[in-house]
Write a protein that holds these residues in place. Structure first.
Motif, short mmCIF file in Angstrom:
data_model
loop_
_atom_site.label_atom_id
_atom_site.label_comp_id
_atom_site.label_asym_id
_atom_site.label_seq_id
_atom_site.Cartn_x
_atom_site.Cartn_y
_atom_site.Cartn_z
N LEU A 180 0.85 -1.18 0.00
CA LEU A 180 0.00 0.00 0.00
C LEU A 180 0.90 1.24 0.00
CD1 LEU A 180 -2.71 -1.02 2.64
CD2 LEU A 180 -2.88 -1.13 0.15
N LEU A 181 0.81 2.02 -1.07
CA LEU A 181 1.60 3.24 -1.16
C LEU A 181 0.92 4.36 -0.40
CD1 LEU A 181 2.57 3.10 -4.95
CD2 LEU A 181 4.00 2.48 -3.00
N LEU A 182 1.68 5.40 -0.10
CA LEU A 182 1.14 6.54 0.64
C LEU A 182 0.16 7.32 -0.23
CD1 LEU A 182 1.39 8.25 3.26
CD2 LEU A 182 3.13 9.58 2.06
N ALA A 183 -1.01 7.60 0.33
CA ALA A 183 -1.99 8.42 -0.39
C ALA A 183 -1.53 9.88 -0.37
CB ALA A 183 -3.35 8.29 0.27
N THR A 233 9.23 5.78 -14.26
CA THR A 233 9.19 4.67 -13.31
C THR A 233 8.29 4.99 -12.12
OG1 THR A 233 11.44 4.03 -13.93
CG2 THR A 233 10.63 3.20 -11.84
N THR A 234 8.23 6.26 -11.72
CA THR A 234 7.53 6.62 -10.49
C THR A 234 6.18 7.30 -10.72
OG1 THR A 234 8.77 8.71 -10.43
CG2 THR A 234 9.70 6.84 -9.22
N LEU A 235 6.12 8.28 -11.63
CA LEU A 235 4.92 9.10 -11.73
C LEU A 235 3.68 8.40 -12.29
CD1 LEU A 235 5.69 12.82 -12.61
CD2 LEU A 235 5.30 11.70 -10.42
N PRO A 236 3.78 7.56 -13.34
CA PRO A 236 2.54 6.95 -13.86
C PRO A 236 1.74 6.19 -12.82
CG PRO A 236 4.31 6.69 -15.44
CD PRO A 236 4.94 7.25 -14.20
N LYS A 237 2.41 5.42 -11.96
CA LYS A 237 1.69 4.67 -10.91
C LYS A 237 1.07 5.62 -9.90
CE LYS A 237 0.19 1.14 -8.68
NZ LYS A 237 -0.99 0.41 -9.20
N ALA A 238 1.82 6.69 -9.53
CA ALA A 238 1.28 7.67 -8.58
C ALA A 238 0.06 8.37 -9.17
CB ALA A 238 2.35 8.69 -8.21
N MET A 239 0.12 8.69 -10.48
CA MET A 239 -1.03 9.33 -11.13
C MET A 239 -2.21 8.38 -11.19
SD MET A 239 0.56 11.63 -14.22
CE MET A 239 1.40 10.28 -15.04
N ALA A 240 -1.97 7.12 -11.51
CA ALA A 240 -3.05 6.13 -11.59
C ALA A 240 -3.72 5.96 -10.23
CB ALA A 240 -2.50 4.80 -12.10
N TRP A 276 -7.63 6.85 -9.70
CA TRP A 276 -8.56 5.76 -9.41
C TRP A 276 -8.82 5.56 -7.92
CZ3 TRP A 276 -11.04 4.91 -13.57
CH2 TRP A 276 -10.39 4.96 -14.82
N HIS A 277 -8.30 6.49 -7.09
CA HIS A 277 -8.57 6.47 -5.65
C HIS A 277 -8.16 5.14 -5.03
CE1 HIS A 277 -10.16 7.74 -1.91
NE2 HIS A 277 -11.25 6.96 -1.91
N THR A 278 -6.90 4.76 -5.26
CA THR A 278 -6.38 3.52 -4.71
C THR A 278 -4.95 3.73 -4.24
OG1 THR A 278 -5.96 1.18 -5.19
CG2 THR A 278 -5.55 2.73 -6.96
N ARG A 279 -4.44 2.77 -3.49
CA ARG A 279 -3.06 2.84 -2.99
C ARG A 279 -2.27 1.58 -3.34
NH1 ARG A 279 -3.55 3.40 3.26
NH2 ARG A 279 -1.28 3.30 3.03
N ALA A 292 2.41 -1.48 4.36
CA ALA A 292 2.20 -0.06 4.03
C ALA A 292 3.54 0.65 3.88
CB ALA A 292 1.36 0.61 5.11
N ILE A 293 3.76 1.23 2.71
CA ILE A 293 4.99 1.98 2.43
C ILE A 293 4.67 3.48 2.51
CG2 ILE A 293 6.71 2.52 0.65
CD1 ILE A 293 6.34 -0.30 -0.42
N ASN A 294 5.38 4.17 3.38
CA ASN A 294 5.12 5.60 3.59
C ASN A 294 5.80 6.45 2.52
OD1 ASN A 294 3.52 5.29 5.93
ND2 ASN A 294 5.36 5.06 7.19
N GLN A 295 5.45 6.18 1.28
CA GLN A 295 6.02 6.92 0.15
C GLN A 295 5.09 6.73 -1.05
OE1 GLN A 295 7.51 9.55 -0.96
NE2 GLN A 295 9.20 9.01 0.40
#
Length: 321
Positions: A13-16, A76-83, A87-90, A173-176
């Motif tokens: 679970l990534l940080l919201a 590598t980082t931004l597309p997943k954060a944008m998705a 889509w309101h997910t972590r 849970a990953i705080n990032q």
């Protein structure tokens, strides 16, 4: 929630980035704007260097590598954060997290190696111009670029394999906002995480060695430039126009990475870690094209011709419709 071991973890679970839906959508559009700007800037530099034969020199060859690495790093980082924001997910899968760690460390390590090589290129060009063609021929440039990419690949394999071989039982849970090694190490439940800490420390020592090399190179460069006779003002200006952008890129890269990985735990907080990671993973790829093109007349001229040619082709296509 306690996890018995890493084999039971199928996802992290990534940080919201925000709690409310409106802020999540705002973050999505902001990240999308930054991502598109990085794609456009680095894409223009890559295309200009590849298409303009006047830029087929060692300096621009390494700049092309830098632009490609910036594109890959931010992708590598931004597309997943944008998705996740859209889509309101972590959620991110275990394999997806491992892939993110691998590719991010790969590209960022190779980028630092390229920046070190670029300082050597500028040192030879300004301090030993008569040996430039010999020391930095096409084969030597290709070998150094391959070594930079190979070094990044080796370090990435070592760190990824070492990190994901650790037993993880604190939580998932990953705080990032992306999978980052220091945050994953916090989930480890055994002393074996010290092995990866030691490997990270070794990498930092090598990075410091590269930084010292860059500093020494630029001390020699500026001494040589300042010793130039006053009537060689044009040569001085050209030397500064090619060196200062690179020095600015190195400074931005090193300061953000050092603060991200070497800041004391006492000043660590979730919001600060998020900002610092954003600065070192997103800001340099987005800003580097502006820095590189700001004081480089040759690159500006090539980009101008590229844009003019693109507009000409588009107008011809419109007229033919």
């Amino acid at each position: 929630m306690q996890m018995p071991n890493s084999s039971s973890i199928s996802e992290f679970l990534l940080l919201a980035l925000a709690d409310t839906r409106q802020l999540q959508l705002l973050h999505f559009w902001l990240l999308l704007g930054i991502y598109l700007a990085a794609l456009l800037g680095n894409g223009l530099i890559s295309t200009a260097v590849a298409c303009d034969h006047r830029l087929h020199t060692p300096m621009y060859f390494f700049l092309l590598n830098l632009a490609l690495l910036d594109l890959a790093c931010i992708s590598t980082t931004l597309p997943k954060a944008m998705a996740n924001a859209l889509w309101h997910t972590r959620h991110i899968s275990y394999a997806g997290c491992a892939a993110q760690v691998f590719f991010f460390f790969f590209f960022i390590s190779a980028e630092y190696s390229i920046l070190t090589i670029m300082s050597y290129d500028r040192y030879i060009a300004i301090c030993k111009p008569l040996h430039y063609g010999t020391l930095l021929g096409s084969r030597a440039c290709a070998t150094m670029a391959a070594a930079a990419w190979g070094t990044g690949l080796l370090y990435s394999l070592l760190h990824t394999a070492n990190t994901f071989s650790l037993p993880l039982c604190q939580s998932n849970a990953i705080n990032q906002f992306f999978c980052e090694i220091p945050q994953i190490l916090k989930l480890s439940c055994s002393k074996s995480y010290l092995r990866e800490v030691g490997l990270l420390f070794f990498s930092v020592c090598l990075a410091c060695g590269c930084f010292v090399f860059i500093i020494v190179s630029y001390v020699q460069i500026f001494r040589a430039v300042l010793r130039m006779p006053s009537e060689q003002g044009r040569h001085k200006h050209k030397a500064f126009s090619t060196c200062l952008p690179h020095l600015a890129v190195v400074s931005l890269f090193v300061t953000t990475c050092m603060f991200a990985y070497l800041k004391p735990p006492s000043i660590s907080s979730q919001s600060l870690d998020l900002v610092v990671s954003f600065l070192h993973s997103v800001l340099p790829p987005a800003v580097n094209p502006l820095i590189c093109g700001m004081r480089n007349p040759d690159l500006q001229d090539a980009l101008g011709k590229l844009m003019s040619w693109t507009l000409f082709i588009n107008s011809k296509l419109l007229l033919s419709l």
